[in-house]
Design a protein around this motif. Sequence first.
Motif, PDB file in Angstrom:
ATOM      1  N   GLY A 103      18.697  25.509 -14.606  1.00  0.00           N
ATOM      2  CA  GLY A 103      17.421  24.584 -14.146  1.00  0.00           C
ATOM      3  C   GLY A 103      17.885  23.258 -14.517  1.00  0.00           C
ATOM      4  O   GLY A 103      17.109  22.225 -14.126  1.00  0.00           O
ATOM      5  N   LEU A 104      19.004  22.902 -15.326  1.00  0.00           N
ATOM      6  CA  LEU A 104      19.282  21.407 -15.543  1.00  0.00           C
ATOM      7  C   LEU A 104      19.828  20.861 -14.482  1.00  0.00           C
ATOM      8  O   LEU A 104      20.569  21.135 -13.568  1.00  0.00           O
ATOM      9  N   THR A 105      18.919  19.579 -14.301  1.00  0.00           N
ATOM     10  CA  THR A 105      19.069  18.918 -12.991  1.00  0.00           C
ATOM     11  C   THR A 105      18.719  17.266 -13.530  1.00  0.00           C
ATOM     12  O   THR A 105      18.417  17.163 -14.808  1.00  0.00           O
ATOM     13  N   ASP A 106      18.642  16.512 -12.622  1.00  0.00           N
ATOM     14  CA  ASP A 106      18.057  15.075 -12.896  1.00  0.00           C
ATOM     15  C   ASP A 106      17.029  15.242 -13.662  1.00  0.00           C
ATOM     16  O   ASP A 106      15.908  15.670 -13.344  1.00  0.00           O
ATOM     17  N   SER A 107      17.000  14.307 -14.724  1.00  0.00           N
ATOM     18  CA  SER A 107      15.923  14.315 -15.741  1.00  0.00           C
ATOM     19  C   SER A 107      14.558  13.990 -15.024  1.00  0.00           C
ATOM     20  O   SER A 107      13.674  14.262 -15.644  1.00  0.00           O
ATOM     21  N   LYS A 108      14.551  13.079 -14.001  1.00  0.00           N
ATOM     22  CA  LYS A 108      13.175  12.635 -13.404  1.00  0.00           C
ATOM     23  C   LYS A 108      12.568  14.017 -12.681  1.00  0.00           C
ATOM     24  O   LYS A 108      11.195  14.046 -12.607  1.00  0.00           O
ATOM     25  N   LYS A 109      13.174  15.013 -12.417  1.00  0.00           N
ATOM     26  CA  LYS A 109      12.789  16.023 -11.714  1.00  0.00           C
ATOM     27  C   LYS A 109      12.123  17.189 -12.699  1.00  0.00           C
ATOM     28  O   LYS A 109      11.659  18.023 -12.263  1.00  0.00           O
ATOM     29  N   LEU A 110      12.469  17.039 -13.991  1.00  0.00           N
ATOM     30  CA  LEU A 110      12.006  17.983 -15.047  1.00  0.00           C
ATOM     31  C   LEU A 110      10.810  17.630 -15.724  1.00  0.00           C
ATOM     32  O   LEU A 110      10.528  16.273 -15.904  1.00  0.00           O
ATOM     33  N   SER A 111       9.983  18.607 -16.081  1.00  0.00           N
ATOM     34  CA  SER A 111       8.831  18.191 -16.890  1.00  0.00           C
ATOM     35  C   SER A 111       9.353  17.801 -18.348  1.00  0.00           C
ATOM     36  O   SER A 111      10.259  17.859 -18.840  1.00  0.00           O
ATOM     37  N   LYS A 112       8.205  16.931 -19.033  1.00  0.00           N
ATOM     38  CA  LYS A 112       8.425  16.500 -20.280  1.00  0.00           C
ATOM     39  C   LYS A 112       8.990  17.567 -21.154  1.00  0.00           C
ATOM     40  O   LYS A 112       9.944  17.603 -22.154  1.00  0.00           O
ATOM     41  N   GLU A 113       8.172  18.842 -21.157  1.00  0.00           N
ATOM     42  CA  GLU A 113       8.482  19.837 -21.874  1.00  0.00           C
ATOM     43  C   GLU A 113       9.905  20.444 -21.776  1.00  0.00           C
ATOM     44  O   GLU A 113      10.675  20.772 -22.788  1.00  0.00           O
ATOM     45  N   LYS A 114      10.163  20.684 -20.529  1.00  0.00           N
ATOM     46  CA  LYS A 114      11.526  21.340 -20.127  1.00  0.00           C
ATOM     47  C   LYS A 114      12.844  20.084 -20.519  1.00  0.00           C
ATOM     48  O   LYS A 114      13.679  20.559 -21.324  1.00  0.00           O
ATOM     49  N   ARG A 115      12.603  18.877 -20.542  1.00  0.00           N
ATOM     50  CA  ARG A 115      13.461  17.770 -21.125  1.00  0.00           C
ATOM     51  C   ARG A 115      13.708  17.729 -22.415  1.00  0.00           C
ATOM     52  O   ARG A 115      14.768  17.964 -22.867  1.00  0.00           O
ATOM     53  N   ASP A 116      12.381  18.055 -23.064  1.00  0.00           N
ATOM     54  CA  ASP A 116      12.378  18.079 -24.695  1.00  0.00           C
ATOM     55  C   ASP A 116      13.467  19.295 -25.063  1.00  0.00           C
ATOM     56  O   ASP A 116      14.406  19.370 -26.043  1.00  0.00           O
ATOM     57  N   MET A 117      12.907  20.547 -24.439  1.00  0.00           N
ATOM     58  CA  MET A 117      13.748  21.864 -24.580  1.00  0.00           C
ATOM     59  C   MET A 117      15.412  21.613 -24.397  1.00  0.00           C
ATOM     60  O   MET A 117      15.964  22.165 -25.059  1.00  0.00           O
ATOM     61  N   PHE A 118      15.485  21.040 -23.125  1.00  0.00           N
ATOM     62  CA  PHE A 118      17.113  21.081 -22.675  1.00  0.00           C
ATOM     63  C   PHE A 118      17.924  19.987 -23.689  1.00  0.00           C
ATOM     64  O   PHE A 118      18.838  20.205 -24.113  1.00  0.00           O
ATOM     65  N   PHE A 119      17.071  18.885 -24.079  1.00  0.00           N
ATOM     66  CA  PHE A 119      17.653  17.989 -25.142  1.00  0.00           C
ATOM     67  C   PHE A 119      17.974  18.782 -26.319  1.00  0.00           C
ATOM     68  O   PHE A 119      19.229  18.471 -26.756  1.00  0.00           O
ATOM     69  N   ASP A 120      17.287  19.663 -26.780  1.00  0.00           N
ATOM     70  CA  ASP A 120      17.974  20.300 -28.047  1.00  0.00           C
ATOM     71  C   ASP A 120      19.086  21.159 -27.832  1.00  0.00           C
ATOM     72  O   ASP A 120      19.895  21.326 -28.427  1.00  0.00           O
ATOM     73  N   VAL A 121      18.895  21.955 -26.742  1.00  0.00           N
ATOM     74  CA  VAL A 121      20.134  23.017 -26.134  1.00  0.00           C
ATOM     75  C   VAL A 121      21.358  21.684 -26.028  1.00  0.00           C
ATOM     76  O   VAL A 121      22.572  22.397 -26.514  1.00  0.00           O
ATOM     77  N   ILE A 122      21.255  20.877 -25.224  1.00  0.00           N
ATOM     78  CA  ILE A 122      22.440  20.213 -24.931  1.00  0.00           C
ATOM     79  C   ILE A 122      22.977  19.340 -26.243  1.00  0.00           C
ATOM     80  O   ILE A 122      24.401  19.539 -26.530  1.00  0.00           O
ATOM     81  N   THR A 123      22.401  18.761 -27.022  1.00  0.00           N
ATOM     82  CA  THR A 123      22.753  18.125 -28.381  1.00  0.00           C
ATOM     83  C   THR A 123      23.260  19.352 -29.234  1.00  0.00           C
ATOM     84  O   THR A 123      24.030  18.984 -30.287  1.00  0.00           O
TER      85      THR A 123
END
Length: 254
Positions: A103-123
Amino acid sequence: MNVSIKELEEKILHRREIDDAMIEMLKKDERKGVQRLLKRYETMKQKELALEQMHLQMTEYESNLRKEGFVHIAGLDEVGRGPLAGPVVAAAVILPSDFKLLGLTDSKKLSKEKRDMFFDVITTEAVAYSIQMVHAAEIDKINIYESTKLAMSRAVKEMNCQPDHLLLDAMKLDLPIGQTSIIKGDQKSLTIAASSVLAKVTRDRYMDEVAREFPGYGFSNHVGYGTKEHLDAISKLGVTREHRKSFKPIAKVV
């Protein structure tokens, strides 16, 4: 089958204890609830297959570069070129070769909740990453395009593991490292998409802090963009140190 629909839902959708034999058995179950459950499972599987396919497509650049012998491939992206206030933020990230985040794609296409969750996984899982900002005063001195390049160059230089190739979203940096510039790269490269999430989440969180320091501007809502709410607030309250005085709407009132 003497299993309740609720038990089946837990078994199939949550624990994924299902195989082809069970699917065939469920197809013969005449209960409407079971048939609805089967449809939900099939829809879920189709979505997962689509996400797996997207993941494969978004790792093509990285896979091809690894075949050429590159190991530390960094994706770069920025956010905040257009706003009237706040910094431009760039991120660089090197992901493990087996990294997968469906589900990771352009951040503009993701909800805030998804972005925050993905941020934690990526970092957490990244081999290395760096996030850098260029603030309004510096943007006013050297212009937004140069500021964007500066933020991205800083992000590369500050990584604790230096990349041997860069993947960028329609950009080229003055660095002695091989680079691949991809139009709409945040939708075509998993590594660039990851960097776009890091940059977007970091900038949004920064603008939340700005909103607390300068109440009345609505910075948490528009994150610095020239919305009516923002322009009305500037007319009423004036400009702050976060405003880019070289940008036309601000230059008119300074």
